[in-house]
Design a protein around this motif. Sequence first.
Motif, short mmCIF file in Angstrom:
data_model
loop_
_atom_site.label_atom_id
_atom_site.label_comp_id
_atom_site.label_asym_id
_atom_site.label_seq_id
_atom_site.Cartn_x
_atom_site.Cartn_y
_atom_site.Cartn_z
N ILE A 66 0.86 -1.18 0.00
CA ILE A 66 0.00 0.00 0.00
C ILE A 66 0.89 1.23 0.00
O ILE A 66 1.80 1.34 0.84
N SER A 67 0.66 2.13 -0.95
CA SER A 67 1.46 3.34 -1.02
C SER A 67 0.58 4.56 -0.79
O SER A 67 -0.54 4.64 -1.28
N VAL A 68 1.13 5.50 -0.03
CA VAL A 68 0.44 6.75 0.28
C VAL A 68 1.28 7.88 -0.28
O VAL A 68 2.45 8.03 0.07
N GLN A 69 0.69 8.67 -1.19
CA GLN A 69 1.37 9.82 -1.77
C GLN A 69 0.71 11.08 -1.26
O GLN A 69 -0.52 11.16 -1.20
N SER A 70 1.54 12.06 -0.90
CA SER A 70 1.01 13.29 -0.34
C SER A 70 1.73 14.50 -0.93
O SER A 70 2.95 14.49 -1.08
N GLU A 71 0.96 15.53 -1.23
CA GLU A 71 1.53 16.78 -1.71
C GLU A 71 1.66 17.79 -0.58
O GLU A 71 2.23 18.86 -0.77
N ILE A 72 1.12 17.46 0.58
CA ILE A 72 1.20 18.33 1.75
C ILE A 72 2.09 17.64 2.79
O ILE A 72 2.39 16.45 2.66
N PRO A 73 2.55 18.35 3.79
CA PRO A 73 3.38 17.70 4.83
C PRO A 73 2.64 16.53 5.46
O PRO A 73 1.49 16.66 5.88
N PHE A 74 3.29 15.38 5.48
CA PHE A 74 2.67 14.14 5.97
C PHE A 74 3.73 13.37 6.73
O PHE A 74 4.84 13.18 6.26
N SER A 75 3.39 12.91 7.91
CA SER A 75 4.34 12.23 8.77
C SER A 75 4.35 10.73 8.54
O SER A 75 3.30 10.09 8.48
N LYS A 76 5.53 10.18 8.40
CA LYS A 76 5.67 8.74 8.27
C LYS A 76 5.26 8.07 9.58
O LYS A 76 4.70 6.99 9.59
N ARG A 77 5.53 8.73 10.68
CA ARG A 77 5.17 8.23 12.01
C ARG A 77 3.65 8.10 12.15
O ARG A 77 3.16 7.17 12.80
N TYR A 78 2.90 9.01 11.54
CA TYR A 78 1.44 8.95 11.58
C TYR A 78 0.93 7.71 10.86
O TYR A 78 -0.03 7.07 11.28
N LEU A 79 1.60 7.33 9.79
CA LEU A 79 1.25 6.12 9.06
C LEU A 79 1.51 4.89 9.91
O LEU A 79 0.72 3.94 9.91
N LYS A 80 2.60 4.90 10.66
CA LYS A 80 2.91 3.79 11.56
C LYS A 80 1.86 3.70 12.66
O LYS A 80 1.41 2.61 13.02
N TYR A 81 1.45 4.85 13.18
CA TYR A 81 0.42 4.89 14.22
C TYR A 81 -0.88 4.27 13.72
O TYR A 81 -1.50 3.45 14.41
N LEU A 82 -1.30 4.63 12.51
CA LEU A 82 -2.54 4.09 11.95
C LEU A 82 -2.43 2.60 11.67
O LEU A 82 -3.39 1.84 11.84
N THR A 83 -1.25 2.15 11.24
CA THR A 83 -1.03 0.73 10.99
C THR A 83 -1.15 -0.07 12.28
O THR A 83 -1.80 -1.12 12.32
N LYS A 84 -0.55 0.45 13.35
CA LYS A 84 -0.63 -0.23 14.64
C LYS A 84 -2.07 -0.25 15.15
O LYS A 84 -2.51 -1.23 15.76
N LYS A 85 -2.80 0.81 14.89
CA LYS A 85 -4.20 0.89 15.30
C LYS A 85 -5.03 -0.16 14.57
O LYS A 85 -5.90 -0.80 15.15
N TYR A 86 -4.75 -0.35 13.28
CA TYR A 86 -5.45 -1.37 12.49
C TYR A 86 -5.13 -2.77 13.01
O TYR A 86 -6.02 -3.61 13.13
N LEU A 87 -3.86 -3.01 13.31
CA LEU A 87 -3.46 -4.33 13.82
C LEU A 87 -4.15 -4.63 15.15
O LEU A 87 -4.58 -5.75 15.41
N LYS A 88 -4.23 -3.63 16.02
CA LYS A 88 -4.88 -3.81 17.31
C LYS A 88 -6.38 -4.09 17.14
O LYS A 88 -6.95 -4.94 17.83
N LYS A 89 -7.00 -3.39 16.21
CA LYS A 89 -8.44 -3.56 15.95
C LYS A 89 -8.75 -4.97 15.49
O LYS A 89 -9.79 -5.54 15.84
N ASN A 90 -7.86 -5.56 14.71
CA ASN A 90 -8.06 -6.91 14.16
C ASN A 90 -7.35 -8.00 14.97
O ASN A 90 -7.16 -9.11 14.47
N ASN A 91 -6.92 -7.67 16.17
CA ASN A 91 -6.25 -8.62 17.08
C ASN A 91 -5.01 -9.26 16.45
O ASN A 91 -4.74 -10.44 16.64
N LEU A 92 -4.26 -8.48 15.69
CA LEU A 92 -3.03 -8.97 15.06
C LEU A 92 -1.79 -8.37 15.71
O LEU A 92 -0.67 -8.71 15.35
#
Length: 124
Positions: A66-92
């Motif tokens: 999955i690739s995320v492209q942004s033309e505005i300032p975007f944090s790589k750390r925010y992407l990691k945060y959302l990934t961890k949130k998804y894993l927690k939601k699905n008990n992974l």
Amino acid sequence: MAAKAGTKGKKKKMLLKFTIDCTHPVEDGIMDASNFESFLHDRIKVQGKTGNLGTQVSIERNKSKISVQSEIPFSKRYLKYLTKKYLKKNNLRDWLRVVASTKEQYELRYFQINQDEEEEEDED
């Protein structure tokens, strides 16, 4: 002097591209990449609002990457945060971790469980 004034008005367009490699869990069948893509689409905030991606942020899925492209300032750390949130939601979250494999890429890896240590404890 005139050359400096001419370059001052032009602004370089920023393009950030981050990828998340979900190959291992998708191949094992414990995670669905399209479900993760829709999760990111729903949860990424732009200017403080979810669902406000517009043309500034785009999410694309290529098989299990999955690739995320942004033309505005975007944090790589925010992407990691959302990934961890998804894993927690699905008990992974107990089996998978998010690791930066390169400067612009995350990878989902399994935790290394040492079988040797457990065998030694059983022998005592």
